[in-house]
Design a protein around this motif. Structure first.
Motif, PDB file in Angstrom:
ATOM      1  N   GLY A  36       0.790  -1.230   0.000  1.00 36.52           N
ATOM      2  CA  GLY A  36       0.000   0.000   0.000  1.00 36.52           C
ATOM      3  C   GLY A  36       0.819   1.275   0.000  1.00 36.52           C
ATOM      4  O   GLY A  36       0.589   2.164  -0.846  1.00 36.52           O
ATOM      5  N   PRO A  37       1.792   1.412   0.898  1.00 36.91           N
ATOM      6  CA  PRO A  37       2.594   2.643   0.900  1.00 36.91           C
ATOM      7  C   PRO A  37       3.323   2.879  -0.427  1.00 36.91           C
ATOM      8  O   PRO A  37       3.416   4.013  -0.903  1.00 36.91           O
ATOM      9  CB  PRO A  37       3.583   2.431   2.049  1.00 36.91           C
ATOM     10  CG  PRO A  37       2.883   1.469   2.963  1.00 36.91           C
ATOM     11  CD  PRO A  37       2.118   0.554   2.050  1.00 36.91           C
ATOM     12  N   ARG A  38       3.797   1.821  -1.047  1.00 38.89           N
ATOM     13  CA  ARG A  38       4.506   1.960  -2.322  1.00 38.89           C
ATOM     14  C   ARG A  38       3.540   2.377  -3.436  1.00 38.89           C
ATOM     15  O   ARG A  38       3.858   3.240  -4.255  1.00 38.89           O
ATOM     16  CB  ARG A  38       5.222   0.649  -2.674  1.00 38.89           C
ATOM     17  CG  ARG A  38       5.932   0.685  -3.985  1.00 38.89           C
ATOM     18  CD  ARG A  38       7.205   1.505  -3.912  1.00 38.89           C
ATOM     19  NE  ARG A  38       7.754   1.597  -5.245  1.00 38.89           N
ATOM     20  CZ  ARG A  38       8.166   2.718  -5.815  1.00 38.89           C
ATOM     21  NH1 ARG A  38       8.140   3.852  -5.155  1.00 38.89           N
ATOM     22  NH2 ARG A  38       8.630   2.718  -7.030  1.00 38.89           N
ATOM     23  N   VAL A  39       2.360   1.757  -3.468  1.00 45.09           N
ATOM     24  CA  VAL A  39       1.376   2.115  -4.490  1.00 45.09           C
ATOM     25  C   VAL A  39       0.996   3.590  -4.343  1.00 45.09           C
ATOM     26  O   VAL A  39       0.957   4.332  -5.318  1.00 45.09           O
ATOM     27  CB  VAL A  39       0.129   1.211  -4.420  1.00 45.09           C
ATOM     28  CG1 VAL A  39      -0.970   1.712  -5.342  1.00 45.09           C
ATOM     29  CG2 VAL A  39       0.499  -0.231  -4.771  1.00 45.09           C
ATOM     30  N   LEU A  40       0.740   4.015  -3.111  1.00 45.20           N
ATOM     31  CA  LEU A  40       0.382   5.421  -2.881  1.00 45.20           C
ATOM     32  C   LEU A  40       1.517   6.358  -3.287  1.00 45.20           C
ATOM     33  O   LEU A  40       1.273   7.425  -3.851  1.00 45.20           O
ATOM     34  CB  LEU A  40      -0.008   5.651  -1.431  1.00 45.20           C
ATOM     35  CG  LEU A  40      -1.375   5.094  -1.047  1.00 45.20           C
ATOM     36  CD1 LEU A  40      -1.625   5.263   0.450  1.00 45.20           C
ATOM     37  CD2 LEU A  40      -2.490   5.738  -1.863  1.00 45.20           C
ATOM     38  N   ALA A  41       2.749   5.967  -3.022  1.00 43.16           N
ATOM     39  CA  ALA A  41       3.885   6.807  -3.413  1.00 43.16           C
ATOM     40  C   ALA A  41       3.956   6.952  -4.927  1.00 43.16           C
ATOM     41  O   ALA A  41       4.233   8.043  -5.438  1.00 43.16           O
ATOM     42  CB  ALA A  41       5.186   6.221  -2.871  1.00 43.16           C
ATOM     43  N   THR A  42       3.679   5.871  -5.654  1.00 41.79           N
ATOM     44  CA  THR A  42       3.732   5.950  -7.110  1.00 41.79           C
ATOM     45  C   THR A  42       2.584   6.791  -7.670  1.00 41.79           C
ATOM     46  O   THR A  42       2.676   7.307  -8.775  1.00 41.79           O
ATOM     47  CB  THR A  42       3.693   4.559  -7.774  1.00 41.79           C
ATOM     48  OG1 THR A  42       2.442   3.936  -7.490  1.00 41.79           O
ATOM     49  CG2 THR A  42       4.837   3.684  -7.302  1.00 41.79           C
ATOM     50  N   MET A  43       1.516   6.951  -6.908  1.00 43.35           N
ATOM     51  CA  MET A  43       0.358   7.721  -7.367  1.00 43.35           C
ATOM     52  C   MET A  43       0.446   9.199  -6.992  1.00 43.35           C
ATOM     53  O   MET A  43      -0.387  10.000  -7.416  1.00 43.35           O
ATOM     54  CB  MET A  43      -0.927   7.124  -6.787  1.00 43.35           C
ATOM     55  CG  MET A  43      -1.184   5.679  -7.201  1.00 43.35           C
ATOM     56  SD  MET A  43      -1.084   5.390  -8.984  1.00 43.35           S
ATOM     57  CE  MET A  43      -2.359   6.465  -9.566  1.00 43.35           C
TER      58      MET A  43
END
Length: 167
Positions: A36-43
């Motif tokens: 989740g944190p990585r996906v949010l960072a990419t967004m």
């Protein structure tokens, strides 16, 4: 497959990277914590382009949760969009899908019972069992093990692309 979706055994979500994945409900909580944190960072860049800052996304998530709690039922994307607009949150263009993806990454919502050909959203804690069997490095090891068993032969680079996780 339809019964598994309706029962919530299989959930449709944006875990791992910003594309749809089908995940067993017992795996979603630990996968969400891992990725989740990585996906949010990419967004982040796209959220800025859409004018979706942190306070707006958190407020929108609260509105979505309240809408799902109010009726105790599962709502479609357009129905949640109506709730957001009623609360004064703009859902034009790609804002609504990104708001919903944020709510997924925050473990507030996940897929609900399909209604005809329409997907719905439900409260995460109503569809995903409590407890996390894997945390941190153990979760990463388990995800890598499952990937290489099902996708081999593959490389570490293949795994990083597929999972959107960094080295």
């Amino acid at each position: 497959v339809d019964r598994a979706f309706a029962k919530g055994t299989i959930l449709r979500t944006h875990v791992l990277r910003p594309t749809w994945h089908l995940v067993h409900r017992d795996d979603l909580r630990w996968l969400q914590r891992l990725s989740g944190p990585r996906v949010l960072a990419t967004m982040g860049r796209r959220h800025r382009e859409l004018g979706l800052d942190g306070p707006t996304l958190r407020r929108a998530t609260d509105v979505i949760v309240q809408a799902l709690q109010a009726g105790g039922h599962h709502l479609t994307r357009p129905e949640l969009g109506e709730a957001l607009r009623a609360a004064g949150i703009d859902t034009a263009g790609q804002r609504l899908p990104h708001i919903l993806m944020f709510a997924e990454m925050e473990s507030a919502v996940c897929s609900g019972i399909p209604r005809g050909t329409s997907q719905t959203y439900a409260l995460f804690d109503e569809r995903v069992p409590p407890g996390v069997p894997f945390e941190g490095e153990e979760a990463l090891r388990e995800l890598a093990r499952r990937y290489f068993v099902s996708h081999g032969p593959a490389t570490e680079l293949d795994f990083r692309w597929w999972s959107s996780l960094r080295a």
